[in-house]
Scaffold this active site. Structure first.
Site, PDB file in Angstrom:
ATOM      1  N   CYS A  84       0.757  -0.876   0.094  1.00 56.08           N
ATOM      2  CA  CYS A  84      -0.539   0.147  -0.542  1.00 56.08           C
ATOM      3  C   CYS A  84       0.595   1.127   0.051  1.00 56.08           C
ATOM      4  O   CYS A  84       1.430   1.639  -1.092  1.00 56.08           O
ATOM      5  CB  CYS A  84      -0.794  -0.096   1.136  1.00 56.08           C
ATOM      6  SG  CYS A  84      -1.846   1.138   0.862  1.00 56.08           S
ATOM      7  N   HIS A 188      -3.908  -4.695  -0.636  1.00 50.27           N
ATOM      8  CA  HIS A 188      -3.229  -5.295   0.536  1.00 50.27           C
ATOM      9  C   HIS A 188      -3.344  -6.681   0.704  1.00 50.27           C
ATOM     10  O   HIS A 188      -4.954  -7.246   0.654  1.00 50.27           O
ATOM     11  CB  HIS A 188      -4.145  -4.821   1.890  1.00 50.27           C
ATOM     12  CG  HIS A 188      -4.298  -3.183   2.376  1.00 50.27           C
ATOM     13  ND1 HIS A 188      -2.820  -2.800   2.977  1.00 50.27           N
ATOM     14  CD2 HIS A 188      -4.798  -2.117   1.537  1.00 50.27           C
ATOM     15  CE1 HIS A 188      -3.333  -1.729   3.540  1.00 50.27           C
ATOM     16  NE2 HIS A 188      -4.252  -1.474   2.314  1.00 50.27           N
ATOM     17  N   GLU A 190      -2.395  -9.029   3.355  1.00 48.73           N
ATOM     18  CA  GLU A 190      -3.174  -9.587   4.535  1.00 48.73           C
ATOM     19  C   GLU A 190      -4.831  -9.595   4.028  1.00 48.73           C
ATOM     20  O   GLU A 190      -5.305  -9.967   4.912  1.00 48.73           O
ATOM     21  CB  GLU A 190      -2.797  -8.621   5.747  1.00 48.73           C
ATOM     22  CG  GLU A 190      -3.051  -7.158   6.177  1.00 48.73           C
ATOM     23  CD  GLU A 190      -2.688  -6.095   5.051  1.00 48.73           C
ATOM     24  OE1 GLU A 190      -3.211  -5.172   4.743  1.00 48.73           O
ATOM     25  OE2 GLU A 190      -2.223  -6.137   4.005  1.00 48.73           O
TER      26      GLU A 190
END
Length: 208
Positions: A84, A188, A190
């Site tokens: 990011c 992202h 995650e």
């Protein structure tokens, strides 16, 4: 014992979620603000949440960290992953809240997303396709899929060969960049479920 991964803590990242995702795919992770730990790491991950200016200032406020990153990544060749705003910091400069210097590892600048179609909302938020550029097919980290994005600014890269993947949000926006041992993701991983975990697993196996 696997490679040692340094997850850089400079007060501007979604550290716990990224750490948990890396651990879920088998990484040996150290969350650290210590430049010496970065120098000793086999792989380095730079997360980032918030504005380009705040992240750049936060990174430079950690004594010796930018120098350690340059030594280990640019000079030492350690595999590097920016996430990011951590990806955006690779740029020459960012234009959020005025002009701010980036790391300058991938020439370009970070600008506000300004869609031509007023129906296209900013920030770009939610799930979207990651389309791999033809010259980047076969890259060991970047593969096509669906990922979770959340950003109002995008990386405008000078050399198109540094763009590894695009996503579409009224126009093509950079989803991933790559140059040598340096890789960056606008999305992202995650938060991108199976696709994100698979991307992180590929990063751990990457031998640039």
């Amino acid at each position: 014992m696997g490679d040692r991964v340094a997850l850089v803590d400079y007060g501007a990242g979604n550290l716990q979620s990224v750490r948990n995702a890396l651990k879920a795919v088998g990484a040996s992770v150290t969350v650290t603000a210590d430049p010496d730990a970065v120098r000793a790491a086999d792989r380095i991950v730079l997360p980032g949440v918030g504005s380009f200016k705040a992240c750049s200032q936060g990174l430079r406020a950690v004594p010796g960290m930018v120098e350690a990153l340059r030594e280990r990544v640019e000079m030492g060749g350690a595999p590097f992953l920016g996430i990011c705003v951590g990806m955006q910091l690779l740029a020459t400069r960012g234009l959020e809240h005025g002009e701010t210097r980036g790391l300058g590892w991938i020439p370009g600048e970070v600008r506000l997303i300004q869609p031509h179609d007023p129906q296209i909302k900013v920030p770009h938020m939610g799930w979207n396709a990651v389309a791999v550029m033809p010259h980047a097919r076969g890259h060991q980290v970047i593969e096509p899929g669906e990922a979770y994005f959340l950003h109002s600014y995008h990386f405008v890269v000078e050399d198109p060969h540094h763009v590894a993947a695009l996503t579409d949000h009224g126009e093509g926006l950079v989803a991933a960049v790559a140059r040598g041992n340096i890789c960056g993701l606008q999305f992202h991983p995650e938060k991108s479920q199976a696709y994100g975990l698979a991307t992180l697993a590929r990063f751990l196996e990457w031998r640039p």
